[in-house]
Motif scaffolding. Structure first.
Motif, short mmCIF file in Angstrom:
data_model
loop_
_atom_site.label_atom_id
_atom_site.label_comp_id
_atom_site.label_asym_id
_atom_site.label_seq_id
_atom_site.Cartn_x
_atom_site.Cartn_y
_atom_site.Cartn_z
N SER A 180 0.85 -1.18 0.00
CA SER A 180 0.00 0.00 0.00
C SER A 180 0.89 1.24 0.00
O SER A 180 2.12 1.14 -0.07
N HIS A 181 0.25 2.38 0.12
CA HIS A 181 0.95 3.67 0.10
C HIS A 181 0.42 4.47 1.30
O HIS A 181 -0.53 5.25 1.17
N LEU A 182 1.04 4.27 2.44
CA LEU A 182 0.52 4.83 3.69
C LEU A 182 0.43 6.35 3.66
O LEU A 182 -0.56 6.93 4.11
N ILE A 183 1.45 7.01 3.14
CA ILE A 183 1.44 8.47 3.16
C ILE A 183 0.31 9.00 2.26
O ILE A 183 -0.33 10.02 2.57
N SER A 184 0.01 8.30 1.18
CA SER A 184 -1.08 8.71 0.31
C SER A 184 -2.43 8.51 0.99
O SER A 184 -3.35 9.30 0.81
N TRP A 185 -2.56 7.43 1.76
CA TRP A 185 -3.79 7.22 2.53
C TRP A 185 -3.98 8.36 3.52
O TRP A 185 -5.09 8.86 3.71
N ALA A 186 -2.88 8.78 4.13
CA ALA A 186 -2.95 9.90 5.07
C ALA A 186 -3.30 11.20 4.35
O ALA A 186 -4.16 11.97 4.80
N GLN B 181 4.12 15.51 -8.43
CA GLN B 181 5.26 15.72 -7.55
C GLN B 181 5.58 17.19 -7.34
O GLN B 181 6.29 17.55 -6.39
N ARG B 182 5.06 18.06 -8.18
CA ARG B 182 5.35 19.49 -8.08
C ARG B 182 4.33 20.24 -7.23
O ARG B 182 4.45 21.44 -7.03
N LEU B 183 3.34 19.52 -6.72
CA LEU B 183 2.35 20.16 -5.87
C LEU B 183 2.97 20.52 -4.52
O LEU B 183 3.86 19.81 -4.02
N PRO B 184 2.54 21.61 -3.90
CA PRO B 184 3.10 21.99 -2.59
C PRO B 184 2.71 20.99 -1.51
O PRO B 184 1.64 20.38 -1.56
N ALA B 185 3.57 20.83 -0.52
CA ALA B 185 3.28 19.95 0.60
C ALA B 185 2.21 20.56 1.49
O ALA B 185 2.11 21.79 1.60
N GLU C 31 10.25 13.26 -1.99
CA GLU C 31 9.36 14.13 -1.22
C GLU C 31 8.80 13.39 -0.02
O GLU C 31 8.69 13.95 1.08
N ALA C 32 8.42 12.13 -0.21
CA ALA C 32 7.88 11.34 0.90
C ALA C 32 8.95 11.04 1.93
O ALA C 32 8.67 11.01 3.13
N GLU C 33 10.18 10.84 1.48
CA GLU C 33 11.28 10.57 2.42
C GLU C 33 11.47 11.75 3.38
O GLU C 33 11.64 11.57 4.59
N ALA C 34 11.39 12.97 2.84
CA ALA C 34 11.51 14.16 3.69
C ALA C 34 10.35 14.25 4.66
O ALA C 34 10.53 14.62 5.83
N SER D 36 9.31 0.53 3.75
CA SER D 36 9.24 1.28 2.50
C SER D 36 10.12 0.64 1.43
O SER D 36 11.07 -0.10 1.72
N TYR D 37 9.76 0.96 0.18
CA TYR D 37 10.55 0.57 -1.00
C TYR D 37 10.61 1.80 -1.90
O TYR D 37 9.59 2.46 -2.13
N GLY D 38 11.81 2.12 -2.39
CA GLY D 38 11.93 3.35 -3.15
C GLY D 38 13.01 3.30 -4.20
O GLY D 38 13.18 2.31 -4.91
N THR D 39 13.78 4.37 -4.29
CA THR D 39 14.79 4.51 -5.33
C THR D 39 16.12 3.89 -4.88
O THR D 39 16.36 3.71 -3.68
N PRO D 40 17.00 3.59 -5.81
CA PRO D 40 18.31 3.05 -5.44
C PRO D 40 19.13 3.98 -4.56
O PRO D 40 20.04 3.52 -3.85
N ALA D 41 18.82 5.27 -4.58
CA ALA D 41 19.59 6.23 -3.78
C ALA D 41 19.25 6.18 -2.30
O ALA D 41 20.02 6.67 -1.47
#
Length: 494
Positions: free
Chosen positions: A64-70, A169-173, A206-209, A226-231
């Motif tokens: 799932s995508h917890l931050i999106s649910w929030a 991704q360009r929307l304000p937090a 953005e979610a990491e921050a 979480s699962y994300g980018t190689p970085a």
């Protein structure tokens, strides 16, 4: 002090046979067996009377995508809107109720109907002089009004897949205090349904921050993987904490969603089109090679059979290790000829099986007979392929028993019976939500079943789900959610 659970059905999920009592000591399962025997094993015992309810392993969210649910808690709920005019009206009501003097963004999510450019002028009239965005329930597309297009430099309002994600991704937090409250509420949604672990299935920068700030604020209340980018830093070794965030691997998207006709198919949809491949072959194989070099588990969003073909080919080209257990997320259109390759590559299949109920009729219209075998759970079970079930929240609420019911029934919203040959039992569905999910997380040695030495990750239900018909599972209530012997949630008495 030890805790002894008794006077109920105790489902260890090791077998169909229930135990009479279960003893917890220092956050672990100390013993199971007859009540009188376990009572004699300890002097200081906290006895918990289950009052005829059921104790079983707590549920683990496979995707799932917890931050999106929030975040959805801060947006207009469009799930009941039956047409584009109703969407615009709901957005106008939300904007007025939230803060009519505000000139900031107005966001809505959960629209479960086709979205196109005709929504733009409706949004312009409903939310004048303010940027607005409506997101499709699949999270794979949406519509921006004219003010939003102007701010973001967009040439059109209706976007899908990569273009939509880039704009989003360009929307304000949101305001952080509001986000923190929404995030706490979102976790309570998971905990109140018996989950002790939630997944952040696409950790963007953005979610990491956001997560870093939420952890500093003490807003994390459960285990989050979480699962994300190689970085991203990866904690791929060691146990998953009882409370806290840990990144366990990489995530890629190979296609879109079948309800929007963007899942990548071998054969066209009714009306034409093969969907949308969001990564080239070269990009996929490079992502797989990177995960292999980093020794990380890789999760791959693949709805269509052509997308699954591409992922399996990349696993073979890169010789990705089976021991890392790559996960095929959704696997809606998985075909029988792909099952042997799935098994050979050590894949875990994570089925979004509730599609049968919520979008089965739409899939029949778009896919014809191919829709009959979506989410082929029995084919995976029959071949010994590990699989899990998920709700892909925020697409659907984080309810662990709905996918179990859907896997057992395979009926569409209109009552059409999809392939009965792919039905599985409620017991096997519950195993997918517990031991199957533990295996997906490389955590089967400590989670997923109630065996001596494993964590006391427990859920107390008001009734035994194996004694209920699949149609009645929605009435089963969670009474307590416990992780490592620690009470994380309890139903308030009426």
């Amino acid at each position: 002090m030890d805790t002894l659970y008794y006077n109920g059905t105790i489902r260890t999920m090791v077998s169909h046979i229930p135990e009479e009592a279960l003893l917890v000591r220092d956050g672990q399962i100390a013993d199971t067996g007859p009540f009188s025997k376990l009572l004699q094993e300890t002097t200081y015992t906290n006895k918990v009377d289950l009052q005829g309810g059921c104790l079983m392993p707590a549920f683990l969210d496979a995707h799932s995508h917890l931050i999106s649910w929030a975040m959805g808690k801060l947006q207009a709920d469009l799930s009941e809107a039956g047409d584009l005019s109703a969407i615009a009206a709901a957005m106008a009501d939300f904007a007025q109720g939230k803060n009519p003097s505000d000139d900031g963004w107005v966001l809505g999510r959960g629209a479960d109907l086709p979205l196109d450019e005709t929504l733009v002028p409706l949004l312009d009239r409903a939310v004048p002089n303010r940027p607005a965005m409506v997101q499709h329930v699949s999270s794979h597309g949406g519509v921006f009004n004219t003010a939003a297009q102007r701010l973001l430099g967009l040439e059109r309002g209706a976007l899908v897949e990569n273009a939509f994600v880039a704009a989003q991704q360009r929307l304000p937090a949101p305001d952080f205090s509001q986000l923190a409250d929404a995030f706490r509420s979102a976790q309570q949604d998971y905990l109140s349904r018996g989950y002790v672990l939630a997944q952040e299935g696409c950790m963007l920068p953005e979610a990491e921050a956001m997560y870093a700030a939420l952890e500093r604020a003490g807003a994390v209340q459960m285990a989050i993987v979480s699962y994300g980018t190689p970085a991203l830093h990866c904690d791929s070794r060691g146990p998953i904490p009882t409370i806290g965030l840990t990144n366990r691997g990489n995530k890629i998207f190979l296609d879109g969603s079948p309800q929007q006709k963007t899942a990548f198919l071998r054969q066209p949809y009714a009306g034409g089109g093969l969907g949308e491949a969001t990564m080239t072959e070269e990009e996929v194989v490079q992502a797989v090679r990177t995960a292999k070099e980093q020794d990380r588990q890789l999760l791959a969003h693949c709805n269509g059979d052509a997308a699954i073909d591409r992922f399996l080919w990349a696993l073979e080209q890169a010789d990705y290790p089976a021991r890392l257990r790559p996960v095929v997320i959704h696997a809606q259109l998985l075909q029988r000829d792909q099952l042997q390759r799935v098994r050979e590559r050590g894949c875990v299949l994570s089925f979004f099986v509730a599609h049968t109920r919520h979008w089965g009729d739409l899939h029949l219209a778009n896919l014809g007979q191919r829709a009959m075998t979506i989410s082929p759970c029995y084919s995976a079970l029959e071949r010994g392929i590990p699989f899990t079930l998920h709700q892909d929240s925020p697409v659907l609420p984080p309810d662990p028993l709905e996918p179990v019911a859907c896997a057992a029934l395979r009926r569409t919203g209109a009552g059409v019976q999809l392939a009965k040959s792919e039905c599985i039992s409620v017991y096997e569905g519950l195993r997918a939500m517990t031991i199957g999910a533990a295996y997906q997380y490389h955590a089967e040695a400590e989670r997923g079943t109630l065996e001596v030495g494993k964590r006391a990750d427990l859920v107390v239900l008001d009734q035994d789900p194996l004694a209920a018909a699949p149609e009645e599972l929605e009435h089963v209530q969670v009474m307590q959610t416990i992780s490592g012997g620690q009470l994380l949630w309890q139903r308030e008495e009426a």
